[in-house]
Design a protein around this motif. Sequence first.
Motif, PDB file in Angstrom:
ATOM      1  N   GLY A 144       0.899  -1.208   0.068  1.00  0.00           N
ATOM      2  CA  GLY A 144       0.282   0.016   0.011  1.00  0.00           C
ATOM      3  C   GLY A 144       0.862   1.167  -0.140  1.00  0.00           C
ATOM      4  N   GLY A 145       0.256   2.437  -0.186  1.00  0.00           N
ATOM      5  CA  GLY A 145       0.871   3.651   0.048  1.00  0.00           C
ATOM      6  C   GLY A 145       0.313   4.411  -1.122  1.00  0.00           C
ATOM      7  N   GLU A 146       0.989   5.453  -1.397  1.00  0.00           N
ATOM      8  CA  GLU A 146       0.702   6.588  -2.349  1.00  0.00           C
ATOM      9  C   GLU A 146       0.324   5.851  -3.996  1.00  0.00           C
ATOM     10  OE1 GLU A 146       2.230  10.467  -4.895  1.00  0.00           O
ATOM     11  OE2 GLU A 146       3.362   9.516  -3.289  1.00  0.00           O
ATOM     12  N   TYR A 147      -0.982   5.901  -4.411  1.00  0.00           N
ATOM     13  CA  TYR A 147      -1.342   5.547  -5.767  1.00  0.00           C
ATOM     14  C   TYR A 147      -0.689   6.607  -6.858  1.00  0.00           C
ATOM     15  CZ  TYR A 147      -3.712   3.658  -9.618  1.00  0.00           C
ATOM     16  OH  TYR A 147      -3.971   3.171 -11.064  1.00  0.00           O
ATOM     17  N   ALA A 148      -0.083   5.932  -7.774  1.00  0.00           N
ATOM     18  CA  ALA A 148       0.566   6.622  -8.902  1.00  0.00           C
ATOM     19  C   ALA A 148      -0.154   6.080 -10.292  1.00  0.00           C
ATOM     20  CB  ALA A 148       1.959   6.382  -9.017  1.00  0.00           C
ATOM     21  N   GLU A 149      -0.944   6.828 -10.936  1.00  0.00           N
ATOM     22  CA  GLU A 149      -1.689   6.364 -12.244  1.00  0.00           C
ATOM     23  C   GLU A 149      -0.628   6.116 -13.420  1.00  0.00           C
ATOM     24  OE1 GLU A 149      -4.208   4.830 -14.825  1.00  0.00           O
ATOM     25  OE2 GLU A 149      -4.613   5.306 -12.688  1.00  0.00           O
ATOM     26  N   ILE A 150       0.589   6.810 -13.196  1.00  0.00           N
ATOM     27  CA  ILE A 150       1.189   6.551 -14.759  1.00  0.00           C
ATOM     28  C   ILE A 150       1.752   5.052 -14.830  1.00  0.00           C
ATOM     29  CG2 ILE A 150       3.411   7.203 -13.069  1.00  0.00           C
ATOM     30  CD1 ILE A 150       3.050   8.523 -16.659  1.00  0.00           C
ATOM     31  N   ASN A 151       1.925   4.515 -13.581  1.00  0.00           N
ATOM     32  CA  ASN A 151       2.285   3.095 -13.772  1.00  0.00           C
ATOM     33  C   ASN A 151       1.382   2.263 -13.079  1.00  0.00           C
ATOM     34  OD1 ASN A 151       3.634   3.643 -11.491  1.00  0.00           O
ATOM     35  ND2 ASN A 151       5.261   2.611 -11.941  1.00  0.00           N
ATOM     36  N   ARG A 152       0.306   2.493 -12.420  1.00  0.00           N
ATOM     37  CA  ARG A 152      -0.763   1.996 -11.851  1.00  0.00           C
ATOM     38  C   ARG A 152      -0.171   1.305 -10.535  1.00  0.00           C
ATOM     39  NH1 ARG A 152      -5.504   1.487 -13.555  1.00  0.00           N
ATOM     40  NH2 ARG A 152      -5.835  -0.621 -12.568  1.00  0.00           N
ATOM     41  N   SER A 153       0.652   2.109  -9.766  1.00  0.00           N
ATOM     42  CA  SER A 153       1.440   1.469  -8.617  1.00  0.00           C
ATOM     43  C   SER A 153       1.340   2.134  -7.567  1.00  0.00           C
ATOM     44  CB  SER A 153       3.107   1.312  -9.190  1.00  0.00           C
ATOM     45  OG  SER A 153       3.608   2.797  -9.033  1.00  0.00           O
ATOM     46  N   PHE A 154       1.931   1.462  -6.345  1.00  0.00           N
ATOM     47  CA  PHE A 154       1.699   2.113  -5.212  1.00  0.00           C
ATOM     48  C   PHE A 154       3.259   2.362  -4.514  1.00  0.00           C
ATOM     49  CE2 PHE A 154      -2.112  -0.343  -5.166  1.00  0.00           C
ATOM     50  CZ  PHE A 154      -3.009   0.706  -4.663  1.00  0.00           C
ATOM     51  N   ARG A 155       3.689   3.436  -3.968  1.00  0.00           N
ATOM     52  CA  ARG A 155       4.975   4.139  -3.988  1.00  0.00           C
ATOM     53  C   ARG A 155       4.905   5.328  -2.853  1.00  0.00           C
ATOM     54  NH1 ARG A 155       5.886   7.448  -9.333  1.00  0.00           N
ATOM     55  NH2 ARG A 155       4.706   9.262  -8.980  1.00  0.00           N
ATOM     56  N   GLY A 156       6.134   5.720  -2.439  1.00  0.00           N
ATOM     57  CA  GLY A 156       6.290   6.582  -1.447  1.00  0.00           C
ATOM     58  C   GLY A 156       6.707   5.903  -0.155  1.00  0.00           C
TER      59      GLY A 156
END
Length: 257
Positions: A144-156
């Motif tokens: 889990g984490g911050e969602y990034a639509e650019i590569n449909r991932s969770f990061r941060g």
Amino acid sequence: MMSAAETRQEAIIVMLRDEPFLSIGTLTQKFDISVATARRDLAELEKNGLLRRTHGGAVSVSQVANDLSNALRAVSQQREKQLICKTAATMIDDGDVVLLDAGTTTLELAKLLALRQNLTFITNSADIIAEFIRHDVANFYAVGGEYAEINRSFRGNLAEQFIRQFNVDKLVLNAASIDLERGVILTGSPVNASIQRAMLEVSRRIIVVADHTKFMKSSFSVVAKIEDISTIVTNEGARSIIEASPEKLRKKFVIAQ
């Protein structure tokens, strides 16, 4: 009237439109010139921003500051990605804990691995999570984490803290680009690089999956040195680029058939 050097350099640029990599040897044979002359031509073209020199030759210039969207990457080099993933799948053993980085190539691999038993998965990819749910995969952990639509991932930070709780047998990592001249794996942004470095920290073996186009451009953020990667699985289109690289890097590569 153009000089012989200018005519030759123009021809080199035209050749790079069709070839992912031009070696010094190719240039000396085609134009009947010395190695020193070939290198001077490439240096002049690089100075003018028309190509990028690499070990043993040159590739077309392309600086990628940001990753392409998932939608664009999903339709690019599909057959090559499938071949790469079939080879990468053979490197995963029963009982492995497998960490899958977000990306369209690792998604292709997840489709293969989801059909196998006795594997435990960790991933920060929304698409891979959906694939595992669709196949009723029992043993997986969703980052889990911050969602990034650019590569449909969770990061941060939250995603990185979660990943650091695990002990991973195999990490399968995507690369936005690979720079053989500098010997580094690159991605499009510092935030992507940060979570990938967290993945590297907890993994015993690191497998990078990258088609030949990843060797033809550069990116903004360094993830790791190639010497710290276990294996890089790529396709036939990268063979000429790899063969011109130093021996210590060449041994890292596996070309999917």
